[in-house]
Design a protein around this motif. Structure first.
Motif, short mmCIF file in Angstrom:
data_model
loop_
_atom_site.label_atom_id
_atom_site.label_comp_id
_atom_site.label_asym_id
_atom_site.label_seq_id
_atom_site.Cartn_x
_atom_site.Cartn_y
_atom_site.Cartn_z
N ALA A 216 0.83 -1.21 0.00
CA ALA A 216 0.00 0.00 0.00
C ALA A 216 0.86 1.25 0.00
CB ALA A 216 -0.94 -0.01 1.21
N ALA A 217 1.92 1.26 0.81
CA ALA A 217 2.80 2.42 0.87
C ALA A 217 3.52 2.65 -0.45
CB ALA A 217 3.81 2.26 2.01
N VAL A 218 3.96 1.57 -1.10
CA VAL A 218 4.65 1.69 -2.38
C VAL A 218 3.72 2.24 -3.45
CG1 VAL A 218 5.64 0.33 -4.27
CG2 VAL A 218 6.44 -0.02 -1.94
N VAL A 219 2.50 1.73 -3.51
CA VAL A 219 1.55 2.18 -4.54
C VAL A 219 1.21 3.66 -4.36
CG1 VAL A 219 -0.79 1.93 -5.41
CG2 VAL A 219 0.60 -0.10 -4.97
N THR A 220 0.85 4.04 -3.15
CA THR A 220 0.45 5.44 -2.92
C THR A 220 1.62 6.40 -3.09
OG1 THR A 220 0.74 5.05 -0.54
CG2 THR A 220 -1.50 4.90 -1.43
N SER A 221 2.80 6.00 -2.61
CA SER A 221 3.96 6.88 -2.76
C SER A 221 4.39 6.98 -4.22
CB SER A 221 5.13 6.37 -1.91
OG SER A 221 5.50 5.07 -2.28
N ALA A 222 4.25 5.89 -4.99
CA ALA A 222 4.60 5.93 -6.41
C ALA A 222 3.66 6.86 -7.17
CB ALA A 222 4.56 4.52 -7.00
N VAL A 223 2.36 6.73 -6.90
CA VAL A 223 1.39 7.60 -7.59
C VAL A 223 1.62 9.06 -7.22
CG1 VAL A 223 -1.06 8.16 -7.80
CG2 VAL A 223 -0.31 5.76 -7.79
N LEU A 224 1.80 9.32 -5.92
CA LEU A 224 2.01 10.70 -5.48
C LEU A 224 3.31 11.27 -6.02
CD1 LEU A 224 1.27 13.13 -3.69
CD2 LEU A 224 2.40 11.95 -1.78
N GLY A 225 4.40 10.54 -5.86
CA GLY A 225 5.70 11.04 -6.30
C GLY A 225 5.77 11.23 -7.80
N GLU B 266 10.18 5.03 -20.47
CA GLU B 266 11.46 5.35 -19.84
C GLU B 266 11.39 5.27 -18.32
OE1 GLU B 266 14.37 6.06 -21.21
OE2 GLU B 266 13.71 5.89 -23.29
N LEU B 267 10.24 5.60 -17.77
CA LEU B 267 10.09 5.64 -16.32
C LEU B 267 9.88 4.26 -15.70
CD1 LEU B 267 7.76 8.76 -15.90
CD2 LEU B 267 10.15 8.59 -15.17
N ALA B 268 9.15 3.40 -16.40
CA ALA B 268 8.72 2.12 -15.81
C ALA B 268 9.86 1.27 -15.27
CB ALA B 268 7.89 1.34 -16.83
N PRO B 269 10.94 1.01 -16.03
CA PRO B 269 12.01 0.15 -15.46
C PRO B 269 12.67 0.76 -14.23
CG PRO B 269 12.24 0.39 -17.85
CD PRO B 269 11.24 1.40 -17.42
N MET B 270 12.86 2.08 -14.23
CA MET B 270 13.48 2.72 -13.07
C MET B 270 12.55 2.72 -11.87
SD MET B 270 15.44 5.92 -14.90
CE MET B 270 14.00 6.48 -15.79
N LEU B 271 11.26 2.91 -12.11
CA LEU B 271 10.29 2.92 -11.01
C LEU B 271 10.17 1.53 -10.37
CD1 LEU B 271 7.46 5.21 -12.41
CD2 LEU B 271 9.21 5.77 -10.73
N LEU B 272 10.36 0.47 -11.16
CA LEU B 272 10.33 -0.87 -10.61
C LEU B 272 11.44 -1.05 -9.59
CD1 LEU B 272 9.43 -3.85 -10.52
CD2 LEU B 272 10.98 -4.26 -12.45
N THR B 273 12.63 -0.55 -9.92
CA THR B 273 13.75 -0.65 -8.99
C THR B 273 13.47 0.12 -7.71
OG1 THR B 273 15.32 -0.86 -10.83
CG2 THR B 273 16.22 -0.18 -8.70
N VAL B 274 12.95 1.34 -7.85
CA VAL B 274 12.63 2.14 -6.68
C VAL B 274 11.52 1.49 -5.86
CG1 VAL B 274 11.83 4.42 -5.90
CG2 VAL B 274 13.36 4.25 -7.86
N ALA B 275 10.54 0.87 -6.53
CA ALA B 275 9.45 0.22 -5.81
C ALA B 275 9.95 -0.96 -4.99
CB ALA B 275 8.39 -0.24 -6.81
#
Length: 274
Positions: free
Chosen positions: A89-98, A196-205
């Protein structure tokens, strides 16, 4: 050009690396245990039994029992579900917000960009654990407090990554051509920015989920997180620590579960750079 293409590993061209798949397999086993254990070994994680105090494995609880005779299998599965749900839940909400704030800041620029950067720096000034503790003092529900606190900690990385990437891509010829042709922000984001964002966001997630699970366990270990008798990984370690001589496996069970969960997430996050 052909020589450069040939030198690229097959795993890099096809998506995930072997290391990432190994991490995903470990994480899937952890999730499968957390979800299937209540079905295969139905037991109340809060039920105490004096006859089973520090008891060994049996058909009802293959992992044995704790110092109060509670099923370690049921408690470990419940603790993993709690940590994984809060982390997800924290990862999803922080990803959407950020990501939303990052795209807005890079797209609009000017005072919007400066205000968003100032907001992120303000949150970054507070240590993550302190942020979670402050929210826990305000919000009465501990799981909800962890969710909100971790979201406020994790969104900054998504924002900074998205802002830097979009600022670079927004001036690219492809994006400029799409804007001149009249395509809207939704199309530009889906066609030019998201790939471009998706692979990097996976790592951050993956790193964010590991951070969330480690934070929850750390606060439980120092007795400022979940309250007894709630099953939680760090709290289970604290409860079984005085009995490590009599039942060492009862202490190692939550330790190994936490280690394997963090290992799987870190392999997923770090495998792309291997």
């Amino acid at each position: 050009m052909s020589a450069i293409t040939t030198d690229i590993p097959v795993t890099a061209r096809s998506g995930w690396t072997r290391t990432q798949w190994a991490g995903a397999a470990i994480l899937m086993l952890i999730v499968a245990f957390a979800l299937l254990a209540p079905i295969l070994f139905p037991a109340d994680p809060l039920r105490q039994s004096l006859r089973n105090i520090l008891g060994g494995p049996d058909a009802v609880s293959p992992l044995g029992y704790d110092h109060l005779g509670r099923s370690l299998t049921a408690r470990l599965a419940a603790a993993l579900r709690l940590s994984l749900w809060i982390a997800a839940a924290a990862v999803v909400t922080s990803a959407v917000l950020g990501m939303a704030v990052g795209v807005l800041a890079a797209w609009r620029g000017g005072w919007v960009d400066r205000l968003a950067a100032l907001l992120a720096d303000s949150f970054l000034a507070l240590p993550g654990l302190l942020m979670v503790l402050i929210v826990s003092a305000i919000v009465p529900s501990t799981p909800l407090a962890f969710w909100i606190g971790l979201t406020l900690v994790l969104w900054i990385e998504y924002f900074r990554l998205t802002r830097a990437t979009v600022s670079r891509l927004i001036v690219a010829p492809g994006v400029q051509a799409s804007r001149l042709l009249g395509f809207g922000p939704v199309y530009i984001f889906r066609r030019h920015l998201w790939p471009e964002l998706a692979p990097m966001l996976l790592t951050v997630a993956a790193f964010g989920a590991a951070t969330a699970i480690m934070t929850i366990a750390a606060l439980g270990f120092v007795s400022v997180g979940m309250r007894p008798p709630t099953p939680e990984l760090g709290l289970m370690m604290v409860e079984m620590l005085p009995y490590y001589r009599e039942a060492p496996m009862a202490l190692l069970t939550p330790v190994l579960a936490t280690f394997l969960t963090l290992l799987g997430l870190n392999l997923i996050a770090g495998g792309r750079r291997a």
